[in-house]
Enzyme design. Structure first.
Site, short mmCIF file in Angstrom:
data_model
loop_
_atom_site.label_atom_id
_atom_site.label_comp_id
_atom_site.label_asym_id
_atom_site.label_seq_id
_atom_site.Cartn_x
_atom_site.Cartn_y
_atom_site.Cartn_z
N HIS A 417 64.80 -22.58 -17.58
CA HIS A 417 63.66 -21.47 -17.61
C HIS A 417 62.99 -21.18 -16.60
CE1 HIS A 417 64.15 -23.73 -21.90
NE2 HIS A 417 64.04 -22.34 -22.24
N GLU A 441 62.15 -21.83 -28.56
CA GLU A 441 61.76 -23.29 -28.34
C GLU A 441 60.24 -22.88 -27.40
OE1 GLU A 441 64.10 -21.91 -27.06
OE2 GLU A 441 64.83 -22.74 -24.97
N ASP A 505 62.83 -9.32 -36.51
CA ASP A 505 64.34 -8.85 -35.77
C ASP A 505 64.02 -8.00 -34.41
OD1 ASP A 505 66.79 -8.15 -35.04
OD2 ASP A 505 67.04 -6.96 -37.15
N ASP A 541 66.62 -13.99 -23.96
CA ASP A 541 67.04 -15.13 -23.91
C ASP A 541 67.38 -15.80 -25.38
OD1 ASP A 541 67.28 -17.95 -23.27
OD2 ASP A 541 65.06 -18.46 -23.37
#
Length: 719
Positions: A417, A441, A505, A541
């Site tokens: 990250h 996450e 989305d 990501d």
């Protein structure tokens, strides 16, 4: 018969001594006579020596009854001595099993106590097809007991099932019954296909009394089968001598078997099934039923379980429409985690959690090749040791998987990250607005919030379930406590004033706000809202470009979406995309391999108008291979900052990165030297890039080695 004196010395010691005394008397005229005592047969005489002199005779009588009785007595003494020694050995084993204060009542070969073991059962409502049952028992000296139980005949089974159904019909909770029936139907799918799952389990520190009890082990096996919604057709158990039990159960779905070593406190088990029923959820039941702790054991010696899970058989060509790339058990989850049997710790924190879009798994593992279990236990103590003072170095790893693919790990968190965020952030002269596509996450947002220039970060994640599960099971990924003392910051990253989490989305978000139709509406004044403010840095990501997923193909190859990303950036904006595993030196060009989507995106970014596209690698992400990141610049001036010296980057980090409460940097991995390693692509990527069928122009002019007098090296590599 009799022998000469030199042969008689081979008889018993008493006879030898008597004969020696006889011949030592010096009476050479005596002769030896051997005669049975029960008849008057003619006596046979033998000369003691070879001389022809006449000698007196001595007679020795042998009684056959006495001789036979002596043999019987010796045999009886030997037999009972063996029995006594064997009992003593068994008693000693019992003492070893349960300490000095308890003993185990073991059956020996002379004690054939037939015990009543529980019969197999069938799940109510589940159809059991007719089966034939054949068996053959072989006598074995090493078995103290033998048991053989099976389901009743079909007519008897029908009576049992009908009685059970009558009892169930009287239950008011009819919904639960229908759910069970649906589940049972699912479990019967694929029973006759040549494919299955194999679960191998080893448990130590188990109660030795439990491990030597056929009754308790059989009860545990039957309960495990029932809880797993399997069908036990028959099972066979043998109690072994001196201790131990071996059992094998024949399932409608395949088999279950185990063997125990009571003196060592160990049981080994394997469970193989066909059909669609999953075996991983049975692990808690196995732990509870077979990991029985001895009553007098130290609390620290809890039963410890090691296990592995593998797919067996053949699916492709037998299972209609099977695609191994869409099966999580055929991906990283199956090959790198479940199939490993040597992990000291392997515990599913989240297993097969289905969100609206994907399957989520979170595992806690301890790989003995990387960390020692003893060091971890020591880190939990408060003894002032190095391990207890730095427990963060010895904790088990946590691994997040989406659809069976590793997305992030505890020990690869910072390298991955920080490498995807800070190179672009520190290269941009003043990043204020940042967007993140994916990153459910929360760790990508965590790193962005460490920059003091930041005013707003928008994270667009389609799957809110991943965010919620990460919050519960991976709190470190969303922990911003190290910078929480700064104005606007918070302990939890998404509570920071600068963070804006949007569960929607990303394709629709960028097409609606930055696509060509959105720009046209804004110009015509028909849109209710103004066009969204552009971003200085945009980080994608999400799915890997090589994932066999329709959404992944759109993310990397849809022209309208990729164009909207370009339009979403400011004039000096930077696009960052994680593009999967690094190329090997002998790989074919991406366009001809698994990374076709990556190759397509690079060509599209170049055609859209990005001035510079660059690839760099990070080898410490814990993904099993170096990971690559693509960075694209909209203008040349920003690109020049990419090639600054390590010292210049380090100085910028000191100025921008929010420090911790004690004044230290909040970065754990990235620094100026790491940035320097990103500035040039690897030889493997360059060669792979230049293997395209239509070789790019820059590959024709590429300089590696050659006559430096003919080539202007500085211009060739000028930033």
């Amino acid at each position: 018969m009799c022998r000469r004196p030199n042969m008689l010395r081979r008889l018993s010691s008493h006879a030898t001594e008597g004969l020696a005394a006889l011949f030592s008397s010096g009476k050479k005229d005596e002769k030896l006579v051997c005669s049975p005592s029960r008849n008057n047969e003619k006596q046979k005489t033998f000369d003691v020596d070879d001389s022809q002199e006449s000698h007196p005779q001595h007679t020795i009588y042998f009684n056959p009854v006495v001789l036979f009785g002596s043999l019987i007595s010796c045999a009886a003494i030997a037999f009972y001595a063996g029995v006594i020694i064997r009992i003593l050995m068994l008693s000693n084993s019992a003492t070893q099993l349960n300490g000095s204060t308890q003993t185990i009542n073991l059956s020996v070969a002379t004690d054939w106590n037939i015990k009543q073991l529980p019969p197999p059962t069938v799940i109510p409502g589940k159809e059991v097809p007719p089966t034939t049952y054949t068996f053959q028992h072989f006598p074995a000296e090493g078995s103290r007991n033998s048991y053989d139980l099976h389901l009743p005949r079909v007519d008897e089974l029908d009576d049992v099932v009908s009685m059970t159904n009558e009892d169930d019909s009287s239950d008011d909770n009819s919904d639960d019954s229908s759910d069970d029936e649906d589940n049972n139907d699912d479990l019967s799918e694929g029973l006759h296909l040549p494919a299955g799952q194999h679960l191998l389990v080893d448990i130590k520190n188990v109660d030795p009394i439990f491990l030597n009890s056929e009754e308790r082990l059989a009860e545990a096996m039957i309960q495990l089968v029932d809880e797993s919604k399997l069908t036990l057709l028959s099972y066979h158990c043998h109690g072994l001598i001196p201790v131990g039990v071996s059992c094998a159960g024949v399932l409608l779905e395949s088999h279950v078997a185990f063997h125990t070593w009571p003196t060592e406190g160990v049981i080994s088990m394997d469970l193989f099934t066909c059909g669609s029923g999953k075996l991983i959820p049975t692990l808690p039941s196995i732990q509870n039923l077979f990991g029985v702790k001895a009553a007098n054991e130290d609390p620290a010696d809890d039963p410890m379980m090691m296990w592995s899970h593998k797919l067996r058989g053949f699916r492709k060509g037998f299972v209609p429409g099977y695609n191994f790339e869409l099966n999580p058990l055929d991906a990283d989850l199956g090959s790198e985690i479940l199939a490993s049997h040597d992990f000291d710790i392997k515990k599913p924190l989240v297993s097969d959690a289905e969100t609206d879009f994907q399957m989520v798994d979170v595992y806690e593992v301890m790989n003995p090749k990387k960390r020692r279990l003893s060091d971890y236990y020591k880190s939990l103590e408060d003894d002032g040791s190095y391990e207890s003072l730095h427990p963060e170095f010895f904790a088990p790893d946590h691994i997040l998987l989406l659809d069976g693919i590793v997305q992030s790990t505890r020990y690869g968190d910072a390298p991955y990250h920080e490498s995807i965020v800070h190179p672009a952030m520190i290269t941009h002269p003043n990043p204020k607005r940042v967007a993140v596509i994916g990153g459910g996450e929360g760790a990508t947002v965590r790193e962005i919030l460490k920059h003091s220039t930041l005013e707003k970060v928008v994270m667009i994640e389609i799957d809110g379930g991943v965010v919620d599960l990460s919050t519960k099971y991976l709190p470190e990924w969303q922990d911003c406590s190290s910078i929480a003392h700064h104005d606007g910051s918070a302990e939890w990253c998404f509570d920071d004033e600068r963070a804006d989490l949007r569960v929607e989305d990303a394709l629709a978000y960028f097409n609606d706000n930055f696509g060509s139709s959105s720009i046209s509406k804004s110009v015509d004044g028909n849109d209710e809202n103004d066009v969204q403010d552009q971003f200085d840095v945009l980080i994608m990501d999400c799915l890997d470009p090589n994932d066999d997923h329709p959404f992944a193909k759109v993310l990397y190859t849809d022209d309208g979406y990729v164009t909207s990303l370009y339009d979403a950036l400011t004039e000096d904006g930077i696009l960052v995309v994680q593009v999967g595993e690094a190329s090997e030196i002998d790989d074919a060009a991406d366009e001809n391999g698994d990374f076709e989507n990556r190759s397509t995106m690079i060509k599209m970014l170049d055609a859209i108008g990005f001035k510079s596209i660059h690839i760099y690698e990070e080898p410490h992400c814990e993904f099993g291979a170096p990971w690559t990141t693509l960075i694209a610049f909209k203008d040349v001036e920003t690109r020049k900052r990419w090639y600054r010296s390590s010292a210049a980057v380090e100085l910028d980090l000191i100025r921008r990165i929010l420090p911790t409460k004690d004044g230290k940097t909040s970065l754990r991995y990235f620094d100026g030297a790491t940035m320097k390693s990103y500035q040039m692509p690897s030889r493997a990527f360059e060669d792979n890039y230049c293997r395209q069928q239509d070789k790019p122009e820059e590959c024709v002019e590429k300089v590696r080695f050659g006559n430096v007098e003919e080539v202007n090296v500085s211009s060739a590599y000028s930033p």
